[in-house]
Design a protein around this motif. Structure first.
Motif, PDB file in Angstrom:
ATOM      1  N   GLY A  34       0.826  -1.221   0.000  1.00  0.00           N
ATOM      2  CA  GLY A  34       0.000   0.000   0.000  1.00  0.00           C
ATOM      3  C   GLY A  34       0.847   1.253   0.000  1.00  0.00           C
ATOM      4  N   VAL A  35       1.605   1.464  -1.079  1.00  0.00           N
ATOM      5  CA  VAL A  35       2.504   2.607  -1.170  1.00  0.00           C
ATOM      6  C   VAL A  35       1.913   3.607  -2.160  1.00  0.00           C
ATOM      7  CG1 VAL A  35       4.835   3.349  -1.767  1.00  0.00           C
ATOM      8  CG2 VAL A  35       4.484   1.123  -0.683  1.00  0.00           C
ATOM      9  N   GLU A  36       1.811   4.859  -1.734  1.00  0.00           N
ATOM     10  CA  GLU A  36       1.321   5.939  -2.583  1.00  0.00           C
ATOM     11  C   GLU A  36       2.384   7.025  -2.636  1.00  0.00           C
ATOM     12  OE1 GLU A  36      -2.200   7.338  -0.675  1.00  0.00           O
ATOM     13  OE2 GLU A  36      -3.230   5.422  -0.841  1.00  0.00           O
ATOM     14  N   ALA A  37       2.528   7.662  -3.772  1.00  0.00           N
ATOM     15  CA  ALA A  37       3.511   8.743  -3.916  1.00  0.00           C
ATOM     16  C   ALA A  37       2.830   9.966  -4.514  1.00  0.00           C
ATOM     17  CB  ALA A  37       4.671   8.294  -4.794  1.00  0.00           C
ATOM     18  N   TYR A  38       3.226  11.138  -4.036  1.00  0.00           N
ATOM     19  CA  TYR A  38       2.666  12.399  -4.504  1.00  0.00           C
ATOM     20  C   TYR A  38       3.822  13.320  -4.863  1.00  0.00           C
ATOM     21  CZ  TYR A  38      -1.423  10.510  -2.168  1.00  0.00           C
ATOM     22  OH  TYR A  38      -2.450   9.698  -1.771  1.00  0.00           O
ATOM     23  N   THR A  39       3.798  13.848  -6.072  1.00  0.00           N
ATOM     24  CA  THR A  39       4.869  14.721  -6.549  1.00  0.00           C
ATOM     25  C   THR A  39       4.267  15.944  -7.241  1.00  0.00           C
ATOM     26  OG1 THR A  39       5.005  13.599  -8.692  1.00  0.00           O
ATOM     27  CG2 THR A  39       6.412  12.754  -6.928  1.00  0.00           C
ATOM     28  N   PRO A  40       5.049  17.042  -7.328  1.00  0.00           N
ATOM     29  CA  PRO A  40       4.520  18.230  -8.006  1.00  0.00           C
ATOM     30  C   PRO A  40       4.552  18.120  -9.525  1.00  0.00           C
ATOM     31  CG  PRO A  40       6.692  18.664  -7.102  1.00  0.00           C
ATOM     32  CD  PRO A  40       6.301  17.302  -6.638  1.00  0.00           C
ATOM     33  N   PHE A  41       5.255  17.131 -10.064  1.00  0.00           N
ATOM     34  CA  PHE A  41       5.309  16.920 -11.510  1.00  0.00           C
ATOM     35  C   PHE A  41       5.454  15.427 -11.766  1.00  0.00           C
ATOM     36  CE2 PHE A  41       9.458  18.279  -9.934  1.00  0.00           C
ATOM     37  CZ  PHE A  41      10.252  17.189 -10.249  1.00  0.00           C
ATOM     38  N   ARG A 140       2.096  20.940   0.272  1.00  0.00           N
ATOM     39  CA  ARG A 140       3.315  21.250  -0.479  1.00  0.00           C
ATOM     40  C   ARG A 140       3.582  20.211  -1.575  1.00  0.00           C
ATOM     41  NH1 ARG A 140       5.004  26.135  -0.005  1.00  0.00           N
ATOM     42  NH2 ARG A 140       7.004  25.390  -0.750  1.00  0.00           N
ATOM     43  N   ALA A 141       2.889  19.069  -1.546  1.00  0.00           N
ATOM     44  CA  ALA A 141       3.106  18.019  -2.542  1.00  0.00           C
ATOM     45  C   ALA A 141       2.748  18.493  -3.941  1.00  0.00           C
ATOM     46  CB  ALA A 141       2.292  16.775  -2.193  1.00  0.00           C
ATOM     47  N   SER A 142       1.899  19.472  -4.051  1.00  0.00           N
ATOM     48  CA  SER A 142       1.549  19.992  -5.367  1.00  0.00           C
ATOM     49  C   SER A 142       2.453  21.148  -5.779  1.00  0.00           C
ATOM     50  CB  SER A 142       0.086  20.441  -5.391  1.00  0.00           C
ATOM     51  OG  SER A 142      -0.093  21.516  -4.498  1.00  0.00           O
ATOM     52  N   GLN A 143       3.416  21.517  -4.909  1.00  0.00           N
ATOM     53  CA  GLN A 143       4.297  22.638  -5.218  1.00  0.00           C
ATOM     54  C   GLN A 143       5.760  22.221  -5.308  1.00  0.00           C
ATOM     55  OE1 GLN A 143       3.308  25.401  -2.156  1.00  0.00           O
ATOM     56  NE2 GLN A 143       1.162  25.400  -2.717  1.00  0.00           N
ATOM     57  N   ASP A 144       6.315  21.689  -4.211  1.00  0.00           N
ATOM     58  CA  ASP A 144       7.741  21.375  -4.231  1.00  0.00           C
ATOM     59  C   ASP A 144       8.141  20.193  -3.349  1.00  0.00           C
ATOM     60  OD1 ASP A 144       7.405  22.462  -1.748  1.00  0.00           O
ATOM     61  OD2 ASP A 144       8.817  24.099  -1.999  1.00  0.00           O
TER      62      ASP A 144
END
Length: 179
Positions: A34-41, A140-144
């Motif tokens: 159950g691993v999820e990752a969030y990045t800005p790009f 901040r995941a949607s920014q940097d």
């Protein structure tokens, strides 16, 4: 009498995208599912590391276009030939060249709608609530920020082991996510 708050999982913040991808690979190798990752790009290597299957957007667009084209041709045929036949300028009732432009427009419209619907369903949107929204720094995941979330229910290990593993993988900050 205090009730223990249920835990959704652990959230880790990383400095670089490479550190995040390496951490995902290490966690998946260690047996965490159950691993999820969030990045800005978008990160091309991240999808492969997470084991994300291909999307169904093209299938949704094809099905929507097929329904739109065939449905519009059928609707025009039934209305012009069966329900309300009018001979205009000596043309036959089933004048296919006249049926093509509207059918093409509806094909494009429903293909786009089908693609958008498949994209929304594939991304599990709209999501109005998710436990990660409790962590203030998550925005901040949607920014940097490069964020990794490991769900507790998927791993049969305790949270202390998970936190120490995430810190060993180079996490800058590790937070517990309440359910």
């Amino acid at each position: 009498m205090s009730a223990e708050v249920a835990c959704y999982g652990c959230m880790a913040f990383f400095d670089t995208p490479d550190a995040l991808v390496d951490a995902v690979r290490a966690l998946r190798k260690a047996g965490y599912e159950g691993v999820e990752a969030y990045t800005p790009f978008p990160l091309e290597a991240l999808g492969e590391a997470l084991g994300i299957p291909g999307n169904h957007v093209s299938l949704g667009a094809f099905i929507g276009g097929l329904i739109g084209g065939v449905g519009m041709l059928a609707m025009q045929y039934f209305s012009a030939v069966l329900h309300y036949p009018i001979r205009v300028g000596g043309r036959p009732f089933a004048s296919w060249p006249a049926f093509i432009p509207p059918a093409l427009e509806v094909t494009f419209l429903l293909a786009a709608a089908g693609g958008v619907l498949a994209m929304l369903l594939g991304n599990r949107l709209p999501t109005f609530y998710h436990p990660v929204f409790h962590i203030d720094r998550f925005e901040r995941a949607s920014q940097d920020a490069f964020v990794l979330v490991v769900c507790s229910h998927s791993a049969k290990r305790d949270d202390a082991t998970l936190k120490s593993l995430l810190q060993a993988l180079g996490a800058v900050q590790v937070d517990e996510v309440p359910a």
